[in-house]
Write an enzyme that holds these catalytic residues in place. Structure first.
Site, PDB file in Angstrom:
ATOM      1  N   LYS A 210      17.923  13.710  43.594  1.00 13.52           N
ATOM      2  CA  LYS A 210      18.172  12.443  42.833  1.00 13.52           C
ATOM      3  C   LYS A 210      19.392  12.684  41.977  1.00 13.52           C
ATOM      4  CE  LYS A 210      17.456   8.234  42.154  1.00 13.52           C
ATOM      5  NZ  LYS A 210      18.038   7.159  42.623  1.00 13.52           N
ATOM      6  N   CYS A 266      20.369   2.892  37.216  1.00 17.96           N
ATOM      7  CA  CYS A 266      20.185   4.740  37.240  1.00 17.96           C
ATOM      8  C   CYS A 266      21.178   5.371  36.437  1.00 17.96           C
ATOM      9  CB  CYS A 266      20.257   4.522  39.164  1.00 17.96           C
ATOM     10  SG  CYS A 266      18.884   3.598  39.625  1.00 17.96           S
TER      11      CYS A 266
END
Length: 441
Positions: A210, A266
């Protein structure tokens, strides 16, 4: 399957809704009573195209439920997803207090074998902490209940999250046991029927994937913005350079548009967290550090262009802002370049007339709260009325082909500062606009 999703933020709500769309019975849990009450009334806390209709449909079909009762929600669950926030700590690291609090609650309440899936973005090694936290509570209870921990990072783009979830590029599963892998494969089978997208790896590698993915995308953005700034110095056109390098299939066109930097929930948080993770292991990540530094500087490029054109004292000037969200298709303003640019202008005395299709309430009541210098209007052209220049900061579709005659009519002077390089500099020059963009002019 019976699925429980803990957390009804962006990831939890989208994930739970999409799982219910495929016929699973999904219960979403949150400690925020107001949010849960609103969700049960059909009031969605975030803007995401297609989400509201899907929530309402699955609630009506009794496949999607919302509750604050944690114990009841996990009683019948086969798989529990942890999808709570991991906010950035003061040192740049991810704050795991909410993830571990959920793990503790699971350990206190679980009554049968479970697969516990972490979907929050977390530092490497979090799966082991979650496992230890659950086991500690079971030991306190004197219970021997088998459970498996899975890492299943999300790769959703705000503004396209439903499509991303329903048709994923890949499904990453970090797991240690065949039973958990098979359960996850069964759950995700409807989402990858056209071709195999299911990738299994160890827990640590799944957690790292990720961060690595977001770091790669952020690097492309900062790289192109660095090139754009060099182009401006040497007289090259960054847009033409982008076309030239994007045609190389190894590079591609995605994430190489010059602009005023990345924002959102993010990239800024994950870049800081990855940097912190590396430093915790005595490695100084020069490239990742530079990506962040380039982005921080890039957010102020348009403000500097405005100051260069109008001077340090902006007390006599008004600017019409098009776009507040960090990207189109969302009302999310976390780390949005617009925040930095507007604050730079206001501190020099400027007045702001702002318009965004979705993010104005967020700006007014939270991110730009208490700033009387900013007025919010109902249309893009109203934002330009008697303004000294137009400033484009978010590339919403409705901004792509505007009526330039109307823009010219509304502005005091025909000046455009384009923070997303949406328009053709030569065409605007022909019709009498003074035009500034990233990487040229």
């Amino acid at each position: 399957m019976n699925i429980t999703v803990i957390g009804t933020g962006y990831v939890g709500l989208v994930s739970g809704t999409c799982f219910s769309e495929m016929g699973n019975k999904v219960t979403c849990v949150d400690i925020d009573t107001t949010k849960i009450n609103n969700l049960n009334k059909g009031i969605i806390p975030i803007y995401e195209p297609g989400l509201e209709a899907m929530v309402l449909k699955n609630c009506e079909q009794k496949t999607l439920f919302f509750t604050t009762n944690f114990k009841d929600a996990i009683a019948e669950a086969e798989i529990i997803f942890i999808a709570v926030g991991t906010p950035m700590g003061e040192d740049g690291s991810a704050d795991l207090q909410y993830v571990l609090a959920v793990a503790e609650s699971i350990g206190k309440s679980m009554n049968k074998s479970l697969v516990v899936v972490n979907k929050s973005t977390v530092p490497i090694g979090t799966a082991e902490k979650v496992k230890a936290t659950i086991q500690k509570q079971l030991d306190k209870r004197g219970e021997t209940i088998h459970f498996n921990i899975v890492s299943n990072p999300e790769f959703l783009k705000e503004g396209a999250a439903i499509n991303d979830f329903m048709k994923p590029d890949r499904v990453i599963i970090g797991a240690e046991c065949d039973h958990a892998i098979e359960k996850m494969k069964q759950l995700y089978a409807p989402f990858s029927m056209s071709h195999e997208r299911f990738i299994v790896m160890d827990l640590c590698s799944a957690e790292m994937t990720k961060y690595a993915a977001n770091a790669m995308l952020a690097t492309k953005i900062s790289f192109m913005n660095e090139i754009a700034n060099i182009c401006e110095k040497v007289g090259a056109d960054a847009n033409q350079v982008r076309i030239g390098i994007g045609s190389d299939s190894r590079i591609g066109y995605n994430f190489i548009y010059p602009g005023c930097g990345y924002g959102g929930s993010c990239f800024p948080k994950d870049i800081k967290a990855l940097k912190r993770i590396a430093e915790d292991y005595d490695y100084f990540p020069k490239l990742i550090t530079s990506v962040e530094e380039v982005n921080n500087s890039q957010k102020l490029v348009i403000a500097h262009k405005i100051v260069k054109r109008f001077g340090e004292d902006l007390s006599e000037f008004t600017f019409g802002i098009w776009g507040l969200a960090f990207k189109p298709g969302t009302d999310d303003m976390r780390e949005a370049p617009a925040l930095y640019i507007i604050k730079e202008l206001v501190k020099r005395g400027a007045k702001i007339q702002a318009y965004d299709p979705k993010a104005m309430e967020e700006a007014k009541h939270f991110y730009l709260k208490g700033m009387p210098e900013i007025s919010y209007v109902d249309s893009k052209y109203e934002a330009l009325k008697n303004a000294d220049a137009m400033v484009l900061l978010t590339e919403w579709k409705e901004f792509r082909s505007p009526d330039f005659t109307e823009i010219k009519k509304q502005l005091k002077t025909p000046i455009i500062f384009d923070g997303r390089n949406q328009y053709n500099i030569f065409n605007l020059a022909k019709i009498g606009f003074e035009y500034y963009q990233i990487g040229k002019g």
